[in-house]
Design an enzyme around this catalytic site. Structure first.
Site, PDB file in Angstrom:
ATOM      1  N   ARG A  88      49.807  -3.995 -10.574  1.00 55.69           N
ATOM      2  CA  ARG A  88      49.715  -3.300  -9.286  1.00 55.69           C
ATOM      3  C   ARG A  88      48.589  -3.850  -8.441  1.00 55.69           C
ATOM      4  NH1 ARG A  88      52.075   1.906 -11.259  1.00 55.69           N
ATOM      5  NH2 ARG A  88      52.312   3.363  -9.569  1.00 55.69           N
ATOM      6  N   ARG A 122      61.687  14.803  -6.442  1.00 62.36           N
ATOM      7  CA  ARG A 122      61.746  14.323  -7.834  1.00 62.36           C
ATOM      8  C   ARG A 122      61.169  15.344  -8.816  1.00 62.36           C
ATOM      9  NH1 ARG A 122      59.348   8.566  -9.539  1.00 62.36           N
ATOM     10  NH2 ARG A 122      57.367   9.421  -8.816  1.00 62.36           N
ATOM     11  N   ARG A 155      55.566  16.281 -11.005  1.00 61.88           N
ATOM     12  CA  ARG A 155      54.285  15.622 -11.308  1.00 61.88           C
ATOM     13  C   ARG A 155      53.266  15.993 -10.234  1.00 61.88           C
ATOM     14  NH1 ARG A 155      56.066   9.409 -12.102  1.00 61.88           N
ATOM     15  NH2 ARG A 155      54.168   9.203 -10.868  1.00 61.88           N
ATOM     16  N   ARG A 166      49.056   7.633  -2.599  1.00 64.28           N
ATOM     17  CA  ARG A 166      49.741   6.570  -3.343  1.00 64.28           C
ATOM     18  C   ARG A 166      50.337   5.534  -2.395  1.00 64.28           C
ATOM     19  NH1 ARG A 166      53.730   9.746  -6.778  1.00 64.28           N
ATOM     20  NH2 ARG A 166      54.394   7.769  -7.654  1.00 64.28           N
TER      21      ARG A 166
HETATM   22  P1  AMP Z   1      53.726   5.559 -11.900  1.00 64.64           P
HETATM   23  O1  AMP Z   1      54.397   6.465 -12.873  1.00 64.64           O
HETATM   24  O2  AMP Z   1      54.034   4.109 -12.146  1.00 64.64           O
HETATM   25  O3  AMP Z   1      53.924   5.969 -10.475  1.00 64.64           O
HETATM   26  O4  AMP Z   1      52.134   5.689 -12.187  1.00 64.64           O
HETATM   27  C1  AMP Z   1      51.478   6.930 -12.065  1.00 64.64           C
HETATM   28  C2  AMP Z   1      49.989   6.708 -11.901  1.00 64.64           C
HETATM   29  O5  AMP Z   1      49.462   6.030 -13.054  1.00 64.64           O
HETATM   30  C3  AMP Z   1      49.570   5.844 -10.722  1.00 64.64           C
HETATM   31  O6  AMP Z   1      49.517   6.566  -9.492  1.00 64.64           O
HETATM   32  C4  AMP Z   1      48.191   5.380 -11.181  1.00 64.64           C
HETATM   33  O7  AMP Z   1      47.238   6.415 -11.067  1.00 64.64           O
HETATM   34  C5  AMP Z   1      48.423   5.135 -12.674  1.00 64.64           C
HETATM   35  N1  AMP Z   1      48.880   3.752 -12.920  1.00 64.64           N
HETATM   36  C6  AMP Z   1      50.097   3.371 -13.421  1.00 64.64           C
HETATM   37  N2  AMP Z   1      50.187   2.043 -13.502  1.00 64.64           N
HETATM   38  C7  AMP Z   1      49.007   1.547 -13.035  1.00 64.64           C
HETATM   39  C8  AMP Z   1      48.494   0.234 -12.834  1.00 64.64           C
HETATM   40  N3  AMP Z   1      49.215  -0.867 -13.117  1.00 64.64           N
HETATM   41  N4  AMP Z   1      47.231   0.118 -12.333  1.00 64.64           N
HETATM   42  C9  AMP Z   1      46.479   1.192 -12.055  1.00 64.64           C
HETATM   43  N5  AMP Z   1      46.919   2.461 -12.186  1.00 64.64           N
HETATM   44  C10 AMP Z   1      48.165   2.647 -12.666  1.00 64.64           C
END
Ligand code: AMP
Length: 212
Positions: A88, A122, A155, A166
């Protein structure tokens, strides 16, 4: 095949990754799922990650790179993997390049309007991560997962304040990866504006991009 799924929050990467990991028989690796599991189990990483995840901010690169690297070293990744939500940041992408060769990056796109609608509706299962939507993917019994009987909830980071954050984070830190992988010649963009009933169209386009 070593694959990365890119795209803004809630464009549907988790849904596509689950479907395609079955088709290609490779593991679906979601750093978001790994953080949520660590937070639930109150592990050392979970305690570090919680404050960032709850606010919709990125967990620091050193922690994230460590858990991703450890996961990619496991045996089931030998024949390929599908990364969802990692990398990311450019620093994460550079760290990844040092440990594996990435074959293809699928960049899922949809308008901000469609994404906001998907995010706000969601719901997910607390136990197995199955994804629902208040209008078009409704569990048979309200609040109960069809697949495992777990609790279906919203969530914290899908709530409006965190969603806004985000998006800002995505634009600033993750969008530059599109150029990073375009320059390497391995990125393909996939239109993900289809309604969920037509998710097969997205998967068909993704498969074409992987098999070309
Ligand atoms: P997601 O389910 O992929 O939307 O991830 C949920 C949250 O996890 C994100 O908003 C970040 O806080 C954290 N997160 C997930 N993947 C990463 C990543 N590659 N780098 C940093 N934070 C992450």
């Amino acid at each position: 095949m070593n694959i990365i799924l890119l795209g803004p929050p809630s464009v549907g990467k988790g849904t596509y990754a689950k479907m395609m990991s079955k088709i290609y028989n490779i593991p679906h690796i979601s750093t978001g799922d790994m953080f949520r599991e660590a937070i639930k189990n109150k592990t050392e990483i979970g305690l570090k990650a919680k404050e960032y995840v709850d606010k919709g901010e990125l967990v620091p690169d050193d922690v994230t790179i460590r858990i991703a690297e450890e996961r990619l070293k496991q045996d089931d990744c030998k024949n390929g993997f599908m990364l969802d939500g990692f990398p990311r940041t450019i620093a994460q992408a550079e760290a990844l390049d040092k440990i594996v060769v990435i074959d293809r990056v699928l960049n899922f796109t949809a308008s901000e309007e469609i994404i906001i609608d998907r995010i706000s509706g969601r719901r997910v299962c607390k136990s197995c991560g199955a994804i629902y939507h208040i209008r078009n993917i409704i569990p048979k019994v309200k609040g109960v997962c069809d697949k495992c009987g777990g609790e279906v909830y919203q969530r914290d980071d899908d709530k409006p304040e965190a969603v806004k954050e985000r998006f800002i984070v995505y634009k600033k830190q993750t969008e530059p990866l599109i150029e990073y992988y375009t320059k390497k010649g391995i990125l393909r963009s996939i239109n993900a504006e289809w309604p969920i009933e037509q998710v097969d169209n997205v998967i068909a386009d993704a498969r074409k991009a992987l098999e070309e």
